[in-house]
Design an enzyme around this catalytic site. Sequence first.
Site, PDB file in Angstrom:
ATOM      1  N   HIS A  77       0.586  -1.121  -0.399  1.00  0.00           N
ATOM      2  CA  HIS A  77      -0.092   0.014   0.034  1.00  0.00           C
ATOM      3  C   HIS A  77       0.573   1.185   0.202  1.00  0.00           C
ATOM      4  O   HIS A  77       0.239   2.623   0.063  1.00  0.00           O
ATOM      5  CB  HIS A  77      -0.874   0.086   1.327  1.00  0.00           C
ATOM      6  CG  HIS A  77      -2.263  -0.908   0.913  1.00  0.00           C
ATOM      7  ND1 HIS A  77      -2.892  -0.552   0.744  1.00  0.00           N
ATOM      8  CD2 HIS A  77      -1.954  -2.218   1.853  1.00  0.00           C
ATOM      9  CE1 HIS A  77      -3.785  -2.054   0.105  1.00  0.00           C
ATOM     10  NE2 HIS A  77      -3.633  -3.146   1.357  1.00  0.00           N
ATOM     11  N   ARG A 137       5.946  -6.671   3.530  1.00  0.00           N
ATOM     12  CA  ARG A 137       4.950  -6.717   2.613  1.00  0.00           C
ATOM     13  C   ARG A 137       5.395  -6.717   1.239  1.00  0.00           C
ATOM     14  O   ARG A 137       5.330  -5.567   0.989  1.00  0.00           O
ATOM     15  CB  ARG A 137       3.647  -6.212   3.757  1.00  0.00           C
ATOM     16  CG  ARG A 137       2.514  -6.541   3.242  1.00  0.00           C
ATOM     17  CD  ARG A 137       1.177  -6.577   3.366  1.00  0.00           C
ATOM     18  NE  ARG A 137       1.143  -5.073   3.587  1.00  0.00           N
ATOM     19  CZ  ARG A 137      -0.264  -4.707   4.277  1.00  0.00           C
ATOM     20  NH1 ARG A 137      -0.882  -5.219   4.403  1.00  0.00           N
ATOM     21  NH2 ARG A 137      -0.434  -2.799   5.131  1.00  0.00           N
ATOM     22  N   GLN A 189      -0.782 -13.771   4.878  1.00  0.00           N
ATOM     23  CA  GLN A 189      -2.333 -13.196   5.457  1.00  0.00           C
ATOM     24  C   GLN A 189      -3.588 -13.830   4.715  1.00  0.00           C
ATOM     25  O   GLN A 189      -3.753 -13.878   3.626  1.00  0.00           O
ATOM     26  CB  GLN A 189      -1.645 -11.499   4.408  1.00  0.00           C
ATOM     27  CG  GLN A 189      -0.903 -10.346   5.195  1.00  0.00           C
ATOM     28  CD  GLN A 189      -1.129  -9.901   5.086  1.00  0.00           C
ATOM     29  OE1 GLN A 189      -0.088  -8.851   5.095  1.00  0.00           O
ATOM     30  NE2 GLN A 189      -2.580  -8.909   4.381  1.00  0.00           N
TER      31      GLN A 189
END
Length: 254
Positions: A48, A73, A151
């Site tokens: 993100h 991530r 996740q």
Amino acid sequence: MPLAFHPLRQKLRERRTLTGVFCELPCPEAVEIIGLAGWDFVVIDCEHAPITAALLPGMVRAATAAGIAAIVRVAANEPSAIQHALDSGASGVQIPQISSLEAAKTAVSASRFHPLGSRGFNPFVRAADFSARATAEFFARANDEVALILQIESKAGIEAVDGILTLAGIDALFIGPYDLSQSLGIPGETSHPSVFAAGERIVKSCEARGVAAGVFTNGEQDARRWIEIGVRYLCLSVDTVYLLNAMRRRDLRL
């Protein structure tokens, strides 16, 4: 002197609670500050945040300098993204949106060298000390010490958890409460009983298999509740939130 990363994998197996922060700011200084503050790990968010491939190695290097494990991530469950993060010398990777056994198999294979997987091999990258580390040592350390965190953030992912946990090489399942709340039809309600119920189901499955469970939370009250449920890999908020809150608590009033 070898270029060392700070392993997290063994600590995840020690059944103690580890706490970290997501890093959204695309600068090494943010990583260093998180390390200096005493957290166990930092999650560098390439999903993100505007953290480019060129910026990532410097941020991983900052984690090493600050004595903190760097978990990256990645943007997606793609072998090339996983390979780049690990070649940069990260302590581990966190893979978003795992919703099936096949997706988990892809992540495991891309994260481990032969014979545990099919991670792309280049002996000239930072993780291999730019070829100063012997290949056998590089392979062994990568397969033994690199952490893999998957996740789970959808209803489909929850249903697939028991199958996913049959795979070797997974160190933690991470509950993504924001996307999970959306999948459950209650977008943004991360403290909703349904989110905690789904999370508790994941935690219990992880405990049965000896795998750590993780979660993100933006509040201390929810953090305590997740720890009581059994979460051992806890991401407590984001660097940008800490910065914003600190700015709001200024003492000087003009």
